[in-house]
Design a protein around this motif. Structure first.
Motif, PDB file in Angstrom:
ATOM      1  N   VAL A  93     -49.050 -43.883 -31.382  1.00  0.00           N
ATOM      2  CA  VAL A  93     -49.133 -42.417 -30.868  1.00  0.00           C
ATOM      3  C   VAL A  93     -48.051 -41.957 -30.851  1.00  0.00           C
ATOM      4  CG1 VAL A  93     -50.021 -41.148 -28.954  1.00  0.00           C
ATOM      5  CG2 VAL A  93     -51.529 -43.196 -29.947  1.00  0.00           C
ATOM      6  N   ALA A  94     -47.706 -40.452 -30.961  1.00  0.00           N
ATOM      7  CA  ALA A  94     -46.626 -39.772 -31.025  1.00  0.00           C
ATOM      8  C   ALA A  94     -47.031 -38.410 -30.063  1.00  0.00           C
ATOM      9  CB  ALA A  94     -46.033 -39.574 -32.106  1.00  0.00           C
ATOM     10  N   LEU A  95     -46.051 -38.210 -29.153  1.00  0.00           N
ATOM     11  CA  LEU A  95     -46.172 -36.858 -28.469  1.00  0.00           C
ATOM     12  C   LEU A  95     -45.263 -35.989 -29.037  1.00  0.00           C
ATOM     13  CD1 LEU A  95     -47.205 -35.329 -25.899  1.00  0.00           C
ATOM     14  CD2 LEU A  95     -45.219 -35.980 -24.824  1.00  0.00           C
ATOM     15  N   ILE A  96     -45.649 -34.607 -29.183  1.00  0.00           N
ATOM     16  CA  ILE A  96     -44.869 -33.450 -29.573  1.00  0.00           C
ATOM     17  C   ILE A  96     -44.690 -32.506 -28.533  1.00  0.00           C
ATOM     18  CG2 ILE A  96     -44.201 -31.717 -31.170  1.00  0.00           C
ATOM     19  CD1 ILE A  96     -45.567 -33.173 -33.307  1.00  0.00           C
ATOM     20  N   ASP A  97     -43.843 -32.345 -27.642  1.00  0.00           N
ATOM     21  CA  ASP A  97     -43.671 -31.639 -26.584  1.00  0.00           C
ATOM     22  C   ASP A  97     -42.216 -31.090 -26.241  1.00  0.00           C
ATOM     23  OD1 ASP A  97     -43.498 -30.412 -23.835  1.00  0.00           O
ATOM     24  OD2 ASP A  97     -45.689 -30.902 -23.723  1.00  0.00           O
ATOM     25  N   ASP A  98     -41.860 -29.827 -26.056  1.00  0.00           N
ATOM     26  CA  ASP A  98     -40.477 -29.665 -25.946  1.00  0.00           C
ATOM     27  C   ASP A  98     -40.138 -29.611 -24.253  1.00  0.00           C
ATOM     28  OD1 ASP A  98     -41.717 -27.252 -25.367  1.00  0.00           O
ATOM     29  OD2 ASP A  98     -40.960 -25.969 -27.298  1.00  0.00           O
ATOM     30  N   HIS A  99     -40.938 -30.075 -23.688  1.00  0.00           N
ATOM     31  CA  HIS A  99     -40.332 -30.084 -22.212  1.00  0.00           C
ATOM     32  C   HIS A  99     -39.910 -31.673 -21.954  1.00  0.00           C
ATOM     33  CE1 HIS A  99     -42.868 -26.561 -22.215  1.00  0.00           C
ATOM     34  NE2 HIS A  99     -41.904 -26.179 -21.326  1.00  0.00           N
ATOM     35  N   GLU A 100     -38.965 -31.926 -21.579  1.00  0.00           N
ATOM     36  CA  GLU A 100     -38.381 -33.651 -21.808  1.00  0.00           C
ATOM     37  C   GLU A 100     -38.917 -34.344 -20.532  1.00  0.00           C
ATOM     38  OE1 GLU A 100     -34.267 -35.891 -21.053  1.00  0.00           O
ATOM     39  OE2 GLU A 100     -34.084 -33.698 -21.084  1.00  0.00           O
ATOM     40  N   ILE A 101     -39.526 -33.435 -19.232  1.00  0.00           N
ATOM     41  CA  ILE A 101     -39.866 -34.341 -18.281  1.00  0.00           C
ATOM     42  C   ILE A 101     -41.306 -34.669 -18.691  1.00  0.00           C
ATOM     43  CG2 ILE A 101     -40.706 -32.161 -17.047  1.00  0.00           C
ATOM     44  CD1 ILE A 101     -39.752 -33.805 -14.543  1.00  0.00           C
ATOM     45  N   VAL A 102     -42.101 -33.903 -19.316  1.00  0.00           N
ATOM     46  CA  VAL A 102     -43.305 -34.250 -19.851  1.00  0.00           C
ATOM     47  C   VAL A 102     -43.378 -35.388 -20.623  1.00  0.00           C
ATOM     48  CG1 VAL A 102     -45.386 -33.162 -21.102  1.00  0.00           C
ATOM     49  CG2 VAL A 102     -44.285 -31.956 -19.622  1.00  0.00           C
ATOM     50  N   ALA A 103     -42.258 -35.198 -21.736  1.00  0.00           N
ATOM     51  CA  ALA A 103     -42.102 -36.382 -22.585  1.00  0.00           C
ATOM     52  C   ALA A 103     -41.882 -37.608 -21.948  1.00  0.00           C
ATOM     53  CB  ALA A 103     -41.367 -36.295 -23.598  1.00  0.00           C
ATOM     54  N   ARG A 104     -40.958 -37.801 -21.148  1.00  0.00           N
ATOM     55  CA  ARG A 104     -40.932 -39.109 -20.297  1.00  0.00           C
ATOM     56  C   ARG A 104     -41.927 -39.473 -19.544  1.00  0.00           C
ATOM     57  NH1 ARG A 104     -34.650 -38.350 -17.960  1.00  0.00           N
ATOM     58  NH2 ARG A 104     -33.516 -38.156 -19.887  1.00  0.00           N
ATOM     59  N   GLY A 105     -42.677 -38.423 -18.629  1.00  0.00           N
ATOM     60  CA  GLY A 105     -43.640 -38.936 -17.879  1.00  0.00           C
ATOM     61  C   GLY A 105     -44.930 -39.458 -18.786  1.00  0.00           C
ATOM     62  N   PHE A 106     -44.797 -38.786 -20.053  1.00  0.00           N
ATOM     63  CA  PHE A 106     -46.019 -39.311 -20.980  1.00  0.00           C
ATOM     64  C   PHE A 106     -45.733 -40.789 -21.315  1.00  0.00           C
ATOM     65  CE2 PHE A 106     -47.829 -40.020 -25.407  1.00  0.00           C
ATOM     66  CZ  PHE A 106     -48.998 -39.625 -25.345  1.00  0.00           C
ATOM     67  N   ALA A 107     -44.655 -40.977 -21.847  1.00  0.00           N
ATOM     68  CA  ALA A 107     -44.224 -42.336 -22.373  1.00  0.00           C
ATOM     69  C   ALA A 107     -44.581 -43.597 -21.443  1.00  0.00           C
ATOM     70  CB  ALA A 107     -42.761 -42.189 -22.900  1.00  0.00           C
ATOM     71  N   GLY A 108     -43.825 -43.171 -20.210  1.00  0.00           N
ATOM     72  CA  GLY A 108     -44.185 -44.011 -18.959  1.00  0.00           C
ATOM     73  C   GLY A 108     -45.557 -44.346 -18.814  1.00  0.00           C
ATOM     74  N   LEU A 109     -46.371 -43.193 -18.725  1.00  0.00           N
ATOM     75  CA  LEU A 109     -47.809 -43.641 -18.372  1.00  0.00           C
ATOM     76  C   LEU A 109     -48.383 -44.500 -19.379  1.00  0.00           C
ATOM     77  CD1 LEU A 109     -50.258 -42.588 -16.724  1.00  0.00           C
ATOM     78  CD2 LEU A 109     -50.513 -40.637 -18.402  1.00  0.00           C
ATOM     79  N   PHE A 110     -48.248 -44.246 -20.633  1.00  0.00           N
ATOM     80  CA  PHE A 110     -49.090 -45.220 -21.543  1.00  0.00           C
ATOM     81  C   PHE A 110     -48.252 -46.520 -21.889  1.00  0.00           C
ATOM     82  CE2 PHE A 110     -50.975 -41.178 -22.629  1.00  0.00           C
ATOM     83  CZ  PHE A 110     -52.356 -41.654 -22.893  1.00  0.00           C
ATOM     84  N   ASP A 111     -47.093 -46.859 -21.071  1.00  0.00           N
ATOM     85  CA  ASP A 111     -46.591 -48.051 -21.147  1.00  0.00           C
ATOM     86  C   ASP A 111     -47.628 -48.977 -20.485  1.00  0.00           C
ATOM     87  OD1 ASP A 111     -44.147 -47.804 -22.415  1.00  0.00           O
ATOM     88  OD2 ASP A 111     -43.187 -47.673 -20.594  1.00  0.00           O
ATOM     89  N   THR A 112     -48.624 -48.642 -19.689  1.00  0.00           N
ATOM     90  CA  THR A 112     -49.775 -49.164 -18.877  1.00  0.00           C
ATOM     91  C   THR A 112     -50.700 -49.711 -19.762  1.00  0.00           C
ATOM     92  OG1 THR A 112     -50.839 -47.334 -18.107  1.00  0.00           O
ATOM     93  CG2 THR A 112     -48.783 -48.128 -16.849  1.00  0.00           C
ATOM     94  N   ILE A 113     -51.035 -49.136 -20.985  1.00  0.00           N
ATOM     95  CA  ILE A 113     -52.256 -49.305 -21.849  1.00  0.00           C
ATOM     96  C   ILE A 113     -51.690 -50.111 -23.136  1.00  0.00           C
ATOM     97  CG2 ILE A 113     -54.025 -48.287 -23.041  1.00  0.00           C
ATOM     98  CD1 ILE A 113     -54.091 -47.400 -20.187  1.00  0.00           C
ATOM     99  N   PRO A 114     -52.276 -51.150 -22.973  1.00  0.00           N
ATOM    100  CA  PRO A 114     -51.838 -52.252 -24.027  1.00  0.00           C
ATOM    101  C   PRO A 114     -52.276 -51.711 -25.682  1.00  0.00           C
ATOM    102  CG  PRO A 114     -53.622 -53.352 -22.761  1.00  0.00           C
ATOM    103  CD  PRO A 114     -53.357 -52.048 -22.029  1.00  0.00           C
ATOM    104  N   GLU A 115     -53.441 -50.956 -25.639  1.00  0.00           N
ATOM    105  CA  GLU A 115     -54.087 -50.510 -26.843  1.00  0.00           C
ATOM    106  C   GLU A 115     -53.083 -49.433 -27.552  1.00  0.00           C
ATOM    107  OE1 GLU A 115     -57.780 -51.327 -24.292  1.00  0.00           O
ATOM    108  OE2 GLU A 115     -55.566 -50.723 -24.121  1.00  0.00           O
ATOM    109  N   ILE A 116     -52.271 -48.963 -26.755  1.00  0.00           N
ATOM    110  CA  ILE A 116     -51.719 -47.749 -27.188  1.00  0.00           C
ATOM    111  C   ILE A 116     -50.093 -48.069 -27.223  1.00  0.00           C
ATOM    112  CG2 ILE A 116     -50.703 -45.264 -26.493  1.00  0.00           C
ATOM    113  CD1 ILE A 116     -53.687 -45.402 -27.475  1.00  0.00           C
ATOM    114  N   HIS A 117     -49.336 -47.650 -28.382  1.00  0.00           N
ATOM    115  CA  HIS A 117     -47.953 -47.872 -28.506  1.00  0.00           C
ATOM    116  C   HIS A 117     -47.316 -46.726 -28.839  1.00  0.00           C
ATOM    117  CE1 HIS A 117     -44.015 -49.223 -29.794  1.00  0.00           C
ATOM    118  NE2 HIS A 117     -44.158 -49.181 -30.960  1.00  0.00           N
TER     119      HIS A 117
END
Length: 216
Positions: free
Chosen positions: A6-30
């Motif tokens: 999965v990839a995120l396209i968002d030009d707000h850095e804080i959103v991108a960082r929060g998104f990546a951190g959130l999905f670290d908790t889901i083993p099905e999502i890389h």
């Protein structure tokens, strides 16, 4: 266990960082990338396959929703729209371009996690925001389905396979398959492709053949 890329396209850095951190908790999502533009993602991905792209509908690079979704789908990725939900025109453009659904940035984390996990597996995410955008879309052309075609579509798009649709309608299985072929053709003629079952589900939502989520 299969892991979806999965990839995120968002030009707000804080959103991108929060998104990546959130999905670290889901083993099905890389999460393979968090970038600011479609061009950046395609350059970074190269030949690597991405299952799902979560796309901010309002980017600052001057790109349009339609072009962004078209480029991502051409690269083989499914797309889930990610939005503040304040622009129905952007959401309608996304829906017409073939996204799997629309998710608001203000949704609780568990709702976002569920939506992304299901979308990565290819499911349509029929949110109330997407429903509202479709409900107000003046550009959806009438496919001219007959009452019988609408009946068959309502069952088939809701998940019934051809034998079950045949049982419910009293038609033969071959006739059901022919009805579905004709429905696809009618949608194609008015510029609303329905080559997959997910596409048929979307068309059925758009035309009121299936109930919009969140509506009685």
């Amino acid at each position: 266990m299969h892991r979806y890329r999965v990839a995120l396209i968002d030009d707000h850095e804080i959103v991108a960082r929060g998104f990546a951190g959130l999905f670290d908790t889901i083993p099905e999502i890389h999460v393979v990338a968090t970038v600011a533009t479609v061009a950046e993602l395609l350059d970074e991905a190269g030949e690597s396959h991405i299952d799902l792209v979560i796309l901010d509908l309002r980017l600052s690079d001057g790109s349009t929703v339609t072009d962004n979704v078209d480029r991502l789908r051409a690269a083989g990725a499914a797309v889930l729209a990610f939005t503040g939900g304040d622009d129905a025109q952007l959401m309608r453009a996304a829906a017409r371009s073939g996204v799997l659904g629309v998710v608001r940035k203000s949704e609780p984390a568990n709702v976002l996690l569920d939506a992304v996990t299901r979308a990565a597996a290819g499911d349509t995410i029929a949110s109330t925001e997407w429903a509202a955008a479709l409900d107000g879309d003046p550009d959806l052309s009438d496919a001219g389905l007959s009452p019988r075609e609408r009946e068959v579509l309502s069952l088939y798009a809701a998940g019934a396979k051809a034998p079950l649709v045949a049982s419910h309608t009293g038609l033969s299985e071959l006739t059901v398959v022919d009805y579905i072929r004709r429905v696809r053709s009618k949608y194609e003629r008015v510029g609303r492709p329905a080559s997959t079952k997910i596409d048929l589900y979307k068309r059925a939502l758009e035309d009121g053949i299936l109930p919009l989520p969140g509506r009685s």
